[in-house]
Design a protein around this motif. Structure first.
Motif, short mmCIF file in Angstrom:
data_model
loop_
_atom_site.label_atom_id
_atom_site.label_comp_id
_atom_site.label_asym_id
_atom_site.label_seq_id
_atom_site.Cartn_x
_atom_site.Cartn_y
_atom_site.Cartn_z
N TYR A 180 -94.68 -66.27 -1.88
CA TYR A 180 -93.76 -66.39 -0.99
C TYR A 180 -93.20 -67.68 -0.39
CZ TYR A 180 -91.19 -65.36 3.25
OH TYR A 180 -90.24 -65.32 4.24
N TYR A 181 -94.09 -68.59 -0.31
CA TYR A 181 -93.97 -69.87 -0.03
C TYR A 181 -93.19 -70.70 -1.00
CZ TYR A 181 -94.55 -75.07 0.41
OH TYR A 181 -94.25 -76.25 0.44
N GLN A 182 -93.61 -70.30 -2.46
CA GLN A 182 -92.93 -71.21 -3.47
C GLN A 182 -91.48 -70.52 -3.63
OE1 GLN A 182 -94.56 -73.91 -4.67
NE2 GLN A 182 -92.43 -74.17 -5.59
N ASN A 183 -91.43 -69.07 -3.62
CA ASN A 183 -89.95 -68.60 -3.87
C ASN A 183 -89.10 -69.14 -2.60
OD1 ASN A 183 -90.64 -66.72 -5.81
ND2 ASN A 183 -91.03 -64.96 -4.31
N THR A 184 -89.32 -69.00 -1.26
CA THR A 184 -88.62 -69.73 -0.31
C THR A 184 -88.56 -71.31 -0.54
OG1 THR A 184 -90.65 -69.85 1.30
CG2 THR A 184 -89.18 -67.86 1.50
N ARG A 185 -89.29 -72.07 -1.08
CA ARG A 185 -89.09 -73.35 -1.29
C ARG A 185 -87.99 -73.54 -2.49
NH1 ARG A 185 -91.78 -77.93 1.04
NH2 ARG A 185 -90.42 -79.32 -0.15
N GLY A 186 -88.14 -72.64 -3.66
CA GLY A 186 -87.05 -72.72 -4.64
C GLY A 186 -85.80 -72.38 -4.09
N LEU A 187 -85.49 -71.29 -3.34
CA LEU A 187 -84.45 -70.71 -2.55
C LEU A 187 -83.76 -71.82 -1.88
CD1 LEU A 187 -85.42 -67.24 -1.49
CD2 LEU A 187 -84.06 -67.74 -3.54
N HIS A 188 -84.68 -72.55 -0.85
CA HIS A 188 -84.19 -73.59 -0.11
C HIS A 188 -83.31 -74.74 -1.16
CE1 HIS A 188 -84.38 -76.85 2.98
NE2 HIS A 188 -84.94 -77.60 1.97
N TRP A 189 -83.99 -75.01 -2.32
CA TRP A 189 -83.79 -76.06 -3.03
C TRP A 189 -82.33 -75.76 -3.73
CZ3 TRP A 189 -89.12 -76.79 -5.55
CH2 TRP A 189 -89.94 -77.45 -4.80
N ASN A 190 -82.13 -74.35 -4.36
CA ASN A 190 -81.51 -73.81 -5.22
C ASN A 190 -80.17 -73.42 -4.63
OD1 ASN A 190 -82.53 -75.07 -7.44
ND2 ASN A 190 -84.23 -73.56 -7.23
N HIS A 196 -79.87 -72.47 3.77
CA HIS A 196 -80.78 -73.90 3.32
C HIS A 196 -81.81 -73.99 4.58
CE1 HIS A 196 -81.88 -77.50 1.46
NE2 HIS A 196 -81.74 -78.26 2.68
N MET A 197 -81.33 -73.75 5.78
CA MET A 197 -82.10 -74.21 6.89
C MET A 197 -82.97 -72.95 7.12
SD MET A 197 -79.42 -75.81 9.49
CE MET A 197 -79.74 -75.10 10.85
N LYS A 198 -82.48 -71.65 6.78
CA LYS A 198 -83.39 -70.31 7.24
C LYS A 198 -84.59 -70.47 6.11
CE LYS A 198 -83.00 -67.71 9.80
NZ LYS A 198 -83.93 -67.62 11.13
N PHE A 199 -84.29 -70.95 4.88
CA PHE A 199 -85.38 -71.02 3.94
C PHE A 199 -86.47 -71.89 4.12
CE2 PHE A 199 -82.04 -68.93 1.06
CZ PHE A 199 -82.32 -67.64 1.23
N GLU A 200 -85.92 -73.11 4.97
CA GLU A 200 -86.89 -74.11 5.21
C GLU A 200 -87.77 -73.71 6.36
OE1 GLU A 200 -87.04 -78.79 6.72
OE2 GLU A 200 -85.23 -77.76 6.55
N GLU A 201 -86.97 -72.61 7.12
CA GLU A 201 -88.20 -72.23 8.40
C GLU A 201 -88.95 -71.44 7.84
OE1 GLU A 201 -86.88 -68.70 11.39
OE2 GLU A 201 -85.43 -70.40 11.43
N PRO A 239 -92.73 -60.39 -5.73
CA PRO A 239 -91.97 -60.81 -7.09
C PRO A 239 -91.64 -62.11 -7.01
CG PRO A 239 -90.66 -59.80 -5.33
CD PRO A 239 -91.97 -59.85 -4.63
N VAL A 240 -91.45 -62.59 -8.23
CA VAL A 240 -91.41 -64.09 -8.53
C VAL A 240 -89.79 -64.50 -8.53
CG1 VAL A 240 -91.56 -65.78 -10.17
CG2 VAL A 240 -93.34 -64.28 -9.69
N GLY A 241 -89.30 -65.38 -8.04
CA GLY A 241 -87.74 -65.65 -7.71
C GLY A 241 -87.82 -66.60 -8.67
N LYS A 242 -86.97 -66.86 -9.78
CA LYS A 242 -86.58 -67.82 -10.44
C LYS A 242 -85.25 -68.34 -10.59
CE LYS A 242 -87.73 -69.99 -14.96
NZ LYS A 242 -88.69 -69.94 -16.20
N ASP A 243 -84.68 -69.36 -10.50
CA ASP A 243 -83.45 -69.88 -10.63
C ASP A 243 -82.46 -69.12 -9.90
OD1 ASP A 243 -84.26 -71.80 -12.38
OD2 ASP A 243 -84.00 -70.45 -14.33
N ILE A 244 -82.85 -68.68 -8.64
CA ILE A 244 -81.94 -67.89 -7.66
C ILE A 244 -80.94 -68.77 -6.82
CG2 ILE A 244 -81.66 -66.33 -5.99
CD1 ILE A 244 -84.33 -65.18 -7.17
N SER A 245 -79.70 -69.00 -6.95
CA SER A 245 -78.73 -69.79 -6.30
C SER A 245 -77.88 -68.80 -5.25
CB SER A 245 -78.11 -70.68 -6.84
OG SER A 245 -77.40 -70.00 -8.02
N ASN A 246 -77.73 -67.53 -5.84
CA ASN A 246 -76.95 -66.85 -5.15
C ASN A 246 -77.32 -66.11 -3.82
OD1 ASN A 246 -76.13 -63.52 -4.69
ND2 ASN A 246 -74.56 -64.42 -5.59
N ASP A 247 -76.58 -66.33 -2.71
CA ASP A 247 -76.93 -65.78 -1.34
C ASP A 247 -77.59 -64.46 -1.02
OD1 ASP A 247 -74.59 -64.88 -1.55
OD2 ASP A 247 -73.59 -65.47 0.33
#
Length: 156
Positions: free
Chosen positions: A30-40, A50-55, A92-100
């Motif tokens: 989950y940590y890695q997923n939210t990091r990726g969401l924050h970045w992408n 962006h701020m919410k995913f960092e939280e 679940p693994v989230g990969k290359d997700i950029s859609n809100d």
């Protein structure tokens, strides 16, 4: 001796440690997923999400440490390799997700999986009279239930 240094049943404690390691691995996912969401993340909701995913990933990082320390308190060994995490994680693994919308759905799905694990641990910790783990799971559950509600409200 059939009890641990904390006065808990050794067999029940061993079961708890195993489940806490599943939770630990899942929180790392989950940590890695939210990091990726924050970045992408992209689009009109970029700044908000962006701020919410960092939280979320900051909170997950703190929970990872709490879970690992609880495992150690119960005289277990916390998982600590990526290989262990990926083989045991339930999120679940989230990969290359950029859609809100897709990103928020991943958060909801991940938290739903974490809640299942936490409720299972809560039952085990209750049976083992392990108030320390019980309290930690109760705190996690109430916080994450509220987050799931809020994210579902955002999804409409």
């Amino acid at each position: 001796m059939t009890t641990t240094i904390l006065g808990l049943d050794k067999q029940k404690t061993k079961e708890l440690v195993n489940e806490l390691n599943v939770l630990l691995a899942s929180f790392q996912g989950y940590y890695q997923n939210t990091r990726g969401l924050h970045w992408n993340i992209k689009g009109k909701n970029f700044f908000e999400l962006h701020m919410k995913f960092e939280e979320f990933y900051t909170d997950a990082q703190e929970k990872v440490d709490l879970i690992a320390e609880r495992i150690l308190t119960l005289q277990g060994v916390p998982l600590h390799t990526f290989e262990d995490y990926t083989s045991v994680s339930k999120v679940p693994v989230g990969k290359d997700i950029s859609n809100d919308v897709e990103a928020v759905k991943l958060v909801v799905d991940s938290l739903s999986e974490l809640l299942k694990i936490e409720r299972s641990i809560l039952e085990l910790s209750d049976e083992a009279d392990d108030e320390g783990t019980n309290s930690m799971m109760s705190d996690f559950i109430s916080e994450q239930e509220k987050t799931v509600w809020m994210m579902n409200a955002w999804l409409g």
